[in-house]
Design a protein around this motif. Structure first.
Motif, PDB file in Angstrom:
ATOM      1  N   ARG A  54      43.182  57.349  29.923  1.00  0.00           N
ATOM      2  CA  ARG A  54      43.219  57.860  31.297  1.00  0.00           C
ATOM      3  C   ARG A  54      41.945  57.492  32.059  1.00  0.00           C
ATOM      4  N   MET A  55      40.797  57.637  31.387  1.00  0.00           N
ATOM      5  CA  MET A  55      39.526  57.305  32.041  1.00  0.00           C
ATOM      6  C   MET A  55      39.504  55.844  32.471  1.00  0.00           C
ATOM      7  N   TYR A  56      40.041  55.006  31.596  1.00  0.00           N
ATOM      8  CA  TYR A  56      40.093  53.584  31.924  1.00  0.00           C
ATOM      9  C   TYR A  56      40.976  53.347  33.146  1.00  0.00           C
ATOM     10  N   GLU A  57      42.173  53.933  33.119  1.00  0.00           N
ATOM     11  CA  GLU A  57      43.109  53.728  34.234  1.00  0.00           C
ATOM     12  C   GLU A  57      42.518  54.263  35.541  1.00  0.00           C
ATOM     13  N   ASP A  58      41.839  55.396  35.464  1.00  0.00           N
ATOM     14  CA  ASP A  58      41.231  55.977  36.672  1.00  0.00           C
ATOM     15  C   ASP A  58      40.169  55.047  37.248  1.00  0.00           C
ATOM     16  N   ALA A  59      39.351  54.469  36.363  1.00  0.00           N
ATOM     17  CA  ALA A  59      38.291  53.571  36.828  1.00  0.00           C
ATOM     18  C   ALA A  59      38.897  52.332  37.479  1.00  0.00           C
ATOM     19  N   VAL A  60      39.932  51.797  36.859  1.00  0.00           N
ATOM     20  CA  VAL A  60      40.584  50.606  37.410  1.00  0.00           C
ATOM     21  C   VAL A  60      41.157  50.912  38.794  1.00  0.00           C
ATOM     22  N   ALA A  61      41.717  52.123  38.945  1.00  0.00           N
ATOM     23  CA  ALA A  61      42.300  52.502  40.233  1.00  0.00           C
ATOM     24  C   ALA A  61      41.233  52.528  41.329  1.00  0.00           C
ATOM     25  N   VAL A  62      40.026  52.974  40.986  1.00  0.00           N
ATOM     26  CA  VAL A  62      38.940  53.009  41.971  1.00  0.00           C
ATOM     27  C   VAL A  62      38.547  51.586  42.373  1.00  0.00           C
ATOM     28  N   PHE A  63      38.437  50.710  41.401  1.00  0.00           N
ATOM     29  CA  PHE A  63      38.118  49.309  41.718  1.00  0.00           C
ATOM     30  C   PHE A  63      39.193  48.709  42.624  1.00  0.00           C
ATOM     31  N   ARG A  64      40.447  49.024  42.309  1.00  0.00           N
ATOM     32  CA  ARG A  64      41.547  48.465  43.097  1.00  0.00           C
ATOM     33  C   ARG A  64      41.463  48.957  44.543  1.00  0.00           C
ATOM     34  N   GLU A  65      41.221  50.253  44.684  1.00  0.00           N
ATOM     35  CA  GLU A  65      41.140  50.859  46.009  1.00  0.00           C
ATOM     36  C   GLU A  65      40.031  50.225  46.852  1.00  0.00           C
ATOM     37  N   GLU A  66      38.854  50.121  46.241  1.00  0.00           N
ATOM     38  CA  GLU A  66      37.717  49.578  46.994  1.00  0.00           C
ATOM     39  C   GLU A  66      37.903  48.094  47.290  1.00  0.00           C
ATOM     40  N   ALA A  67      38.527  47.372  46.384  1.00  0.00           N
ATOM     41  CA  ALA A  67      38.800  45.955  46.630  1.00  0.00           C
ATOM     42  C   ALA A  67      39.778  45.814  47.797  1.00  0.00           C
ATOM     43  N   GLU A  68      40.841  46.607  47.748  1.00  0.00           N
ATOM     44  CA  GLU A  68      41.873  46.499  48.793  1.00  0.00           C
ATOM     45  C   GLU A  68      41.329  46.884  50.169  1.00  0.00           C
ATOM     46  N   LYS A  69      40.477  47.893  50.196  1.00  0.00           N
ATOM     47  CA  LYS A  69      39.881  48.306  51.478  1.00  0.00           C
ATOM     48  C   LYS A  69      39.189  47.144  52.181  1.00  0.00           C
ATOM     49  N   MET A  70      38.637  46.239  51.385  1.00  0.00           N
ATOM     50  CA  MET A  70      37.893  45.119  51.965  1.00  0.00           C
ATOM     51  C   MET A  70      38.712  43.839  52.020  1.00  0.00           C
ATOM     52  N   GLY A  71      39.954  43.908  51.579  1.00  0.00           N
ATOM     53  CA  GLY A  71      40.780  42.701  51.559  1.00  0.00           C
ATOM     54  C   GLY A  71      40.512  41.804  50.369  1.00  0.00           C
ATOM     55  N   ALA A  72      39.852  42.357  49.350  1.00  0.00           N
ATOM     56  CA  ALA A  72      39.612  41.603  48.111  1.00  0.00           C
ATOM     57  C   ALA A  72      40.721  41.933  47.109  1.00  0.00           C
ATOM     58  N   THR A  73      40.725  41.197  46.005  1.00  0.00           N
ATOM     59  CA  THR A  73      41.703  41.494  44.950  1.00  0.00           C
ATOM     60  C   THR A  73      40.940  41.730  43.644  1.00  0.00           C
ATOM     61  N   MET A  74      41.626  42.235  42.672  1.00  0.00           N
ATOM     62  CA  MET A  74      40.935  42.464  41.402  1.00  0.00           C
ATOM     63  C   MET A  74      41.885  42.361  40.221  1.00  0.00           C
ATOM     64  N   THR A  75      41.299  42.068  39.058  1.00  0.00           N
ATOM     65  CA  THR A  75      42.046  42.106  37.804  1.00  0.00           C
ATOM     66  C   THR A  75      41.195  42.891  36.805  1.00  0.00           C
ATOM     67  N   ALA A  76      41.846  43.474  35.828  1.00  0.00           N
ATOM     68  CA  ALA A  76      41.105  44.246  34.826  1.00  0.00           C
ATOM     69  C   ALA A  76      41.739  44.039  33.464  1.00  0.00           C
ATOM     70  N   GLU A  77      40.903  44.015  32.453  1.00  0.00           N
ATOM     71  CA  GLU A  77      41.457  43.986  31.096  1.00  0.00           C
ATOM     72  C   GLU A  77      40.584  44.805  30.162  1.00  0.00           C
ATOM     73  N   LYS A  78      41.245  45.390  29.166  1.00  0.00           N
ATOM     74  CA  LYS A  78      40.520  46.231  28.224  1.00  0.00           C
ATOM     75  C   LYS A  78      40.733  45.729  26.799  1.00  0.00           C
ATOM     76  N   THR A  79      39.776  46.058  25.956  1.00  0.00           N
ATOM     77  CA  THR A  79      39.907  45.780  24.527  1.00  0.00           C
ATOM     78  C   THR A  79      39.674  47.084  23.775  1.00  0.00           C
ATOM     79  N   LEU A  80      40.638  47.452  22.975  1.00  0.00           N
ATOM     80  CA  LEU A  80      40.514  48.682  22.201  1.00  0.00           C
ATOM     81  C   LEU A  80      39.833  48.348  20.873  1.00  0.00           C
ATOM     82  N   HIS A  81      38.624  48.865  20.674  1.00  0.00           N
ATOM     83  CA  HIS A  81      37.857  48.552  19.460  1.00  0.00           C
ATOM     84  C   HIS A  81      38.058  49.585  18.369  1.00  0.00           C
ATOM     85  N   LEU A  82      38.161  50.828  18.780  1.00  0.00           N
ATOM     86  CA  LEU A  82      38.297  51.911  17.808  1.00  0.00           C
ATOM     87  C   LEU A  82      39.328  52.886  18.323  1.00  0.00           C
ATOM     88  N   HIS A  83      40.020  53.508  17.391  1.00  0.00           N
ATOM     89  CA  HIS A  83      41.027  54.496  17.753  1.00  0.00           C
ATOM     90  C   HIS A  83      40.588  55.826  17.144  1.00  0.00           C
TER      91      HIS A  83
END
Ligand SMILES: [Zn+2]
Length: 376
Positions: free
Chosen positions: A266-295
């Motif tokens: 959830r924390m990851y998804e929330d952070a990505v949503a903030v990046f998306r919002e701020e990018a869109e506000k300025m007309g920029a785009t974004m991509t995000a990827e995660k790597t799960l190291h430990l469970h």
């Protein structure tokens, strides 16, 4: 119970500190271990993960057949593991044994007790079992590569080679008797914000600063200790190509940890949503990827490896205590693969610093516990 050969154990540890073994460059250590273990009648193999993880050594694994009567031969095999790599500054270590029993580097490198104290202990105990003809069940061993790099070595290994359902890793930095009751979910991520480059002096109106969008997002995202079981950190920001150019690309890297796996996601998804919002506000785009190291995992009171550990320590008069760690270890990979792994104190302190140290007494106690686990 026979005494641990303390002198030989310390000699072994000192010898190991003279072998450079940083993550992904464990070749010398792997060759040393192959030679020494074969001498101790442990059939040893190296898996094929070296190329896949970009290192010069794979993971080593081996078996020491059961010794003793039918009960020993039919007893469940046990797995003992240690990682071969040490963190930087890892090379040209000069360890000194002081009068008070402390062993430290000269302060310019780590000592590497993490995790070579464990390697020394395992080699010494195997040798003692052999010399004394002590009875034990089938014992399996694993010496992993690149554990310090988010356990990539073991993560690349096919764990079906192991028969054991219980495993012990001497990889906890605490006084004798500690055991880890939990490790967090740990994921790292990379966010790329794409803006539009333009000359900063001639036509700034045409540009969209990827860096500004990223910065706005970063200041909105909670960082540090989020609550009693989660952390979040943005560690690297790379952006821009010149002072007179509006940055077209911003690359942001971070990691987060939580003992609650769902919360981590959830924390990851929330952070990505903030990046998306701020990018869109300025007309920029974004991509995000995660790597799960430990469970994330938690060790229950009735866990078989924990019970065995407590029993062994009790016989030696050593008090056990739980430690809630916020780092990961190879045990994490074990648990994900259905092996009840337990991370236990491994005679190391101030790990990942140049003040790292171990002590003669704790190395000896670790050997006593391992010996008890193997033979009880
Ligand atoms: Zn370690």
């Amino acid at each position: 119970m026979s005494e641990i050969n303390q002198e030989r154990l310390i000699d072994r540890f000192m010898e190991l500190t003279r072998i450079d073994s940083p993550s992904f460059r464990e070749r010398d250590m792997a060759d040393y271990l192959k030679r020494e273990l074969e001498r101790l009648a442990v059939v040893i193999h190296e898996d094929d993960s070296a190329a896949r993880i970009g290192g010069n050594s794979g993971n080593l694994y081996g078996v020491l057949p059961a010794k003793g009567g039918r009960d020993r031969k039919e007893a469940a095999p046990l797995l003992f593991l240690a990682h071969m790599d040490t963190v930087e500054p890892a090379c040209e270590r000069k360890a000194t044994l002081y009068d008070d029993g402390k062993i430290m580097s000269d302060g310019t490198t780590v000592l590497g007790a993490d995790d070579q104290a464990a390697i020394a202990v395992l080699l010494e105990v195997i040798q003692e079992l052999q010399e004394e003809g002590a009875e034990h069940p089938e014992l399996e061993f694993l010496f992993s590569a690149a554990e310090e790099a988010y356990t990539v070595g073991l993560s690349a290994m096919d764990l079906s080679v192991f028969k054991a359902k219980e495993a012990f890793a001497l990889d906890l930095s605490d006084k004798t008797g500690g055991y880890s009751i939990q490790e967090p979910t740990l994921l790292s991520f990379t966010v790329q914000v794409h803006g539009v480059a333009a000359h900063a002096g001639f036509e700034p109106e045409r540009g969209i600063s990827a860096l500004t969008a990223a910065a706005r997002a970063i200041t909105r995202i909670p960082q540090g200790r989020i609550n009693d079981h989660s952390t979040f950190n943005i560690g690297i920001v790379e952006a821009g190509t010149g002072t007179n150019i509006i940055p077209e690309l911003a690359v942001v890297r971070g990691e987060l940890r939580s003992t609650d796996h769902e919360e981590a996601l959830r924390m990851y998804e929330d952070a990505v949503a903030v990046f998306r919002e701020e990018a869109e506000k300025m007309g920029a785009t974004m991509t995000a990827e995660k790597t799960l190291h430990l469970h994330a995992y938690h060790v229950d009171e009735d866990d078989p490896a924990l019970k065995r550990y407590k029993h062994a320590a009790e016989k030696l008069g050593i008090e056990t205590f739980p430690v809630a760690t916020f780092g990961g270890s190879d045990v994490n990979v074990m648990r994900r693969n259905g092996i009840a792994g337990l991370c236990i104190s491994g005679a190391m302190h101030k790990v990942h610093t140049t003040e790292e140290y171990t002590t003669v007494q704790e190395l000896t106690e670790a050997a006593q516990i391992v010996r008890e686990l193997m033979t009880e």
